[in-house]
Design an enzyme around this catalytic site. Structure first.
Site, PDB file in Angstrom:
ATOM      1  N   HIS A   1      -2.458   7.139   7.340  1.00 46.82           N
ATOM      2  CA  HIS A   1      -1.019   8.043   6.918  1.00 46.82           C
ATOM      3  C   HIS A   1      -2.219   9.416   7.268  1.00 46.82           C
ATOM      4  O   HIS A   1      -0.732   9.863   6.757  1.00 46.82           O
ATOM      5  CB  HIS A   1      -0.605   7.491   5.790  1.00 46.82           C
TER       6      HIS A   1
ATOM      7  N   CYS B   1       6.394  -0.456   6.522  1.00 51.92           N
ATOM      8  CA  CYS B   1       5.833   0.571   5.897  1.00 51.92           C
ATOM      9  C   CYS B   1       6.428   0.895   5.090  1.00 51.92           C
ATOM     10  O   CYS B   1       8.309   0.877   5.619  1.00 51.92           O
ATOM     11  CB  CYS B   1       5.362   1.826   7.365  1.00 51.92           C
ATOM     12  N   LEU B   2       7.053   1.512   3.484  1.00 52.65           N
ATOM     13  CA  LEU B   2       8.033   2.073   3.078  1.00 52.65           C
ATOM     14  C   LEU B   2       8.198   3.134   3.224  1.00 52.65           C
ATOM     15  O   LEU B   2       9.730   3.569   2.717  1.00 52.65           O
ATOM     16  CB  LEU B   2       7.011   2.125   1.235  1.00 52.65           C
TER      17      LEU B   2
ATOM     18  N   GLY C   1       1.121  -1.023   0.158  1.00 54.86           N
ATOM     19  CA  GLY C   1       0.352   0.114   0.037  1.00 54.86           C
ATOM     20  C   GLY C   1       0.730   1.721  -0.588  1.00 54.86           C
ATOM     21  O   GLY C   1       1.949   1.552   0.714  1.00 54.86           O
TER      22      GLY C   1
ATOM     23  N   GLN D   1       2.998   9.668   1.659  1.00 52.76           N
ATOM     24  CA  GLN D   1       4.269   9.393   1.771  1.00 52.76           C
ATOM     25  C   GLN D   1       5.152   9.435   0.075  1.00 52.76           C
ATOM     26  O   GLN D   1       6.320   9.345   0.294  1.00 52.76           O
ATOM     27  CB  GLN D   1       4.571   7.558   1.193  1.00 52.76           C
TER      28      GLN D   1
ATOM     29  N   HIS E   1      -3.474   0.742   8.239  1.00 51.13           N
ATOM     30  CA  HIS E   1      -2.370   1.351   8.013  1.00 51.13           C
ATOM     31  C   HIS E   1      -2.656   2.720   6.548  1.00 51.13           C
ATOM     32  O   HIS E   1      -1.971   3.728   7.582  1.00 51.13           O
ATOM     33  CB  HIS E   1      -1.480  -0.009   7.557  1.00 51.13           C
ATOM     34  N   GLU E   2      -3.483   2.180   6.137  1.00 49.66           N
ATOM     35  CA  GLU E   2      -2.888   3.660   5.465  1.00 49.66           C
ATOM     36  C   GLU E   2      -3.483   4.380   5.178  1.00 49.66           C
ATOM     37  O   GLU E   2      -3.324   5.584   5.277  1.00 49.66           O
ATOM     38  CB  GLU E   2      -3.164   2.865   3.332  1.00 49.66           C
TER      39      GLU E   2
HETATM   40 CO    CO Z   1       3.026   2.531   5.393  1.00 51.06          CO
END
Ligand code: CO
Length: 152
Positions: free
Chosen positions: A134, A88-89, A46, A51, A130-131
């Site tokens: 953000h 997480c990226l 995701g 991000q 999670h997304e």
């Molecule tokens: Co993330």
């Protein structure tokens, strides 16, 4: 289409509350297409707009080889509990255990401004939560226990 730079923890853009998307136009489509390329290249599940440095309420998820796009999402109901590792990226090389709902129902708009409702459970529900966090400046590490090196 283009690969965007994925912003890392410590940058204040990841801590801001995002704004609702108002224009479902070519510019939005380009952002979403870039996000897909960026997510595929990073081999993630995701990716949310902050991000890549954009304070827009939108994220994408690739689950079971299918791409899902969520614009102005709202989690309208949640039930049950699950606990598992998350990464997480924007937090490279780490993972940690987070408790999330087992099932969620989310309403959102697609890239053309059409509303939809989606029910997700298990890993998909975890990813939606999670997304969605953000978009409010929340990272999984704020909620995780046992954050550790994971080599992702
Ligand atoms: Co993330």
């Amino acid at each position: 289409m283009a690969i965007r730079n994925i912003i890392q923890v410590g940058d204040s853009v990841l801590r801001k509350k995002c704004f609702e998307v108002e224009a479902f136009d070519e510019k939005l489509h380009k952002i979403l297409d870039d996000m897909k390329d960026t997510l595929v290249k990073a081999e993630g599940m995701g990716l949310a707009c902050p991000q890549i440095g954009l304070l827009k309420r939108a994220f994408i998820i690739i689950y079971k080889d299918r791409l899902y796009e969520f614009i102005n999402p709202v989690i309208v109901s949640a039930s049950g509990k699950q606990k598992d590792d998350e990464a997480c990226l924007s937090v490279k090389g780490k993972c940690g255990e987070v408790e999330r709902p087992q099932k969620v129902t989310v309403t959102a708009f697609d890239r053309n401004g059409k509303s939809f409702t989606l029910k997700a459970s298990g890993l998909f529900a975890r990813c939606v939560c999670h997304e969605n966090d953000h978009l409010d400046g929340i990272l999984y590490i704020d909620k995780a226990v046992n954050v550790r090196e994971c080599g992702n």
